[in-house]
Design a protein around this motif. Structure first.
Motif, mmCIF file in Angstrom:
data_model
loop_
_atom_site.group_PDB
_atom_site.id
_atom_site.type_symbol
_atom_site.label_atom_id
_atom_site.label_comp_id
_atom_site.label_asym_id
_atom_site.label_seq_id
_atom_site.Cartn_x
_atom_site.Cartn_y
_atom_site.Cartn_z
ATOM 1 N N PRO B 42 0.981 -1.157 -0.036
ATOM 2 C CA PRO B 42 0.123 0.367 0.172
ATOM 3 C C PRO B 42 0.754 1.338 0.146
ATOM 4 C CG PRO B 42 0.228 -0.762 1.644
ATOM 5 C CD PRO B 42 1.248 -1.882 1.597
ATOM 6 N N TYR B 43 0.120 2.043 -0.530
ATOM 7 C CA TYR B 43 0.835 3.653 -0.131
ATOM 8 C C TYR B 43 -0.138 4.351 1.273
ATOM 9 C CZ TYR B 43 2.134 3.858 -5.032
ATOM 10 O OH TYR B 43 2.764 3.503 -7.029
ATOM 11 N N TYR B 44 0.822 5.245 1.378
ATOM 12 C CA TYR B 44 0.931 6.779 2.068
ATOM 13 C C TYR B 44 0.053 7.181 2.188
ATOM 14 C CZ TYR B 44 5.123 4.627 5.818
ATOM 15 O OH TYR B 44 5.735 3.931 5.923
ATOM 16 N N LYS B 45 -0.852 7.732 2.728
ATOM 17 C CA LYS B 45 -2.274 8.287 2.932
ATOM 18 C C LYS B 45 -2.184 9.724 2.591
ATOM 19 C CE LYS B 45 -5.448 5.644 3.056
ATOM 20 N NZ LYS B 45 -6.323 5.299 2.408
ATOM 21 N N ALA B 46 -1.019 10.697 3.078
ATOM 22 C CA ALA B 46 -1.510 11.906 2.432
ATOM 23 C C ALA B 46 0.042 12.683 2.515
ATOM 24 C CB ALA B 46 -2.002 12.553 3.404
ATOM 25 N N TYR B 49 3.901 11.364 1.836
ATOM 26 C CA TYR B 49 4.546 10.262 1.363
ATOM 27 C C TYR B 49 3.167 10.159 0.987
ATOM 28 C CZ TYR B 49 5.882 12.388 5.689
ATOM 29 O OH TYR B 49 6.832 13.670 6.202
ATOM 30 N N MET B 51 3.126 9.107 -2.412
ATOM 31 C CA MET B 51 4.068 8.488 -3.027
ATOM 32 C C MET B 51 5.054 7.419 -2.995
ATOM 33 S SD MET B 51 7.007 11.756 -4.472
ATOM 34 C CE MET B 51 8.108 13.066 -2.361
ATOM 35 N N PHE B 52 5.099 6.971 -1.676
ATOM 36 C CA PHE B 52 5.741 6.039 -1.123
ATOM 37 C C PHE B 52 4.732 4.830 -0.691
ATOM 38 C CE2 PHE B 52 8.433 9.798 -0.468
ATOM 39 C CZ PHE B 52 9.419 9.424 -0.484
ATOM 40 N N LYS B 54 4.565 1.161 1.775
ATOM 41 C CA LYS B 54 4.899 0.799 3.153
ATOM 42 C C LYS B 54 5.041 -0.319 2.489
ATOM 43 C CE LYS B 54 2.040 0.758 5.590
ATOM 44 N NZ LYS B 54 0.900 0.313 6.824
ATOM 45 N N ARG B 56 6.331 -3.765 5.777
ATOM 46 C CA ARG B 56 6.619 -3.115 7.114
ATOM 47 C C ARG B 56 6.625 -4.450 8.208
ATOM 48 N NH1 ARG B 56 1.765 -2.625 11.208
ATOM 49 N NH2 ARG B 56 2.467 -3.142 13.865
ATOM 50 N N ARG B 61 9.177 0.018 9.435
ATOM 51 C CA ARG B 61 8.211 0.853 7.900
ATOM 52 C C ARG B 61 9.383 0.803 7.129
ATOM 53 N NH1 ARG B 61 5.169 4.212 11.492
ATOM 54 N NH2 ARG B 61 7.456 5.904 11.515
ATOM 55 N N PHE B 63 10.189 3.070 3.288
ATOM 56 C CA PHE B 63 9.372 4.008 2.372
ATOM 57 C C PHE B 63 10.346 3.249 1.087
ATOM 58 C CE2 PHE B 63 7.496 6.931 5.089
ATOM 59 C CZ PHE B 63 7.164 6.607 6.045
#
Lengths: 211, 104
Positions: B42-46, B49, B51-52, B54, B56, B61, B63
């Motif tokens: 998944p991508y970070y949400k806001a 970030y 564009m990165f 994730k 885990r 975590r 990036f």
């Protein structure tokens, strides 16, 4: 020490001070209490501060430390104001450009949880013009309040007045799912943000190892 | 899949004192990912970030970007010095961070 940081509470603090200025811990605590109680009756969970009976009514020490931490990380402006009535200096908080920027960045999250934020707007519209002292008076005037539905005076000092987490099977709970949780953690930490910014600059300048 | 480690990523690994076994296992996993697997992260949400992606593992975590997905949207922002439109099957490991226990 909790394994999970209550970022939902921090978000709601920032939302509160984006709408209201020049208020302190007491105001925030009383407003959160009214908000939590309202949500509790509707079987919703928003902020998760366990409210204890303190000298001035429902309170949770964590509210003060959350606000100080947000100010320390420059998401709120903190001023000390002298109040004649109490002969004491109090912390009062104001939004700053980072408050607004943060809330704008998480607008999607706010929309996803609009049932909570819309109700918070209603509470802010109803009580936002009060000060901490007025809110305290208002809460003390209620005939039935808290989990035991009795007057605030009837609760013992240190007794739990309301704990949102007591609500079993809520209809809706403002809880960050993992991807949002991780995003908020970075958004609210200027050091982590800078660290990532540095990494971007490094790849632009060719500082990397290809394997 | 080929991957690149940024200098801050490598510095962070040292700073976080990750065990060599853990580092090996993380890098091994990236090394063995195919494009379908990478796409599933998944991508970070806001914010920046978004564009990165994730990854885990435990409290850590990572990036990272997958060039095939980020090239069109973010290449002007990232402006990576090694960017090659003919080689987008590449992962860039930007940073690794540990989850906090408290907000202060």
């Amino acid at each position: 020490m909790s394994e999970r940081i209550q970022y939902e509470n921090l978000i709601l603090n920032l939302y509160l001070f984006s709408r209201i200025k020049n208020r302190g811990n007491m105001f925030a605590a009383k407003l959160f209490y009214l908000f939590e109680e309202d949500l509790f009756k509707k079987r919703f969970i928003g902020p998760k501060y366990k409210m204890i009976k303190f000298q001035y009514g429902p309170y949770n020490n964590r509210i003060r430390s959350d606000l100080i931490a947000l100010a320390k990380n420059n998401f709120l402006k903190l001023d000390m104001v002298y109040y004649d009535d109490y002969d004491l200096d109090y912390n009062v908080y104001f939004k700053n450009k980072n408050t607004q920027k943060f809330l704008k960045e998480i607008d999607e999250l706010i929309q996803e949880n609009s049932v909570i934020f819309n109700r918070f707007d209603d509470i802010l519209n109803e009580f936002g013009h009060y000060n901490g002292k007025d809110l305290k008076k208002y809460i003390y005037s209620l005939e039935k309040t808290g989990k035991l539905e009795k007057k605030i005076e009837e609760y013992e000092m240190g007794e739990v007045i309301l704990d949102p987490c007591d609500l079993q099977e809520p209809k809706f709970s403002f809880k960050l799912e993992e991807d949002w949780y991780d995003t908020i953690e970075i958004l609210l930490d200027p050091k982590l943000k800078q660290q990532l910014q540095n990494a971007i600059e490094e790849v632009q300048h060719g500082n990397f190892t290809r394997l | 899949m080929d991957y690149i480690q940024t200098t801050p990523f490598k510095k962070q690994i040292r700073k976080l004192r990750l065990s060599s076994e853990l580092i090996k296992s993380i890098l091994h996993e990236f090394d063995n990912m195919d494009s379908k697997q990478v796409s599933q992260y998944p991508y970070y949400k806001a914010g920046i970030y978004k564009m990165f992606k994730k990854y885990r593992i435990g409290r850590y975590r990572i990036f990272f970007t997958y060039c095939k997905e980020s090239y069109n949207k973010y290449r002007h922002y990232l402006n990576c010095s090694f960017c090659d439109e003919n080689n987008l099957e590449l992962i860039v490991l930007f940073d690794i961070q540990k989850r906090s226990f408290d907000y202060r």
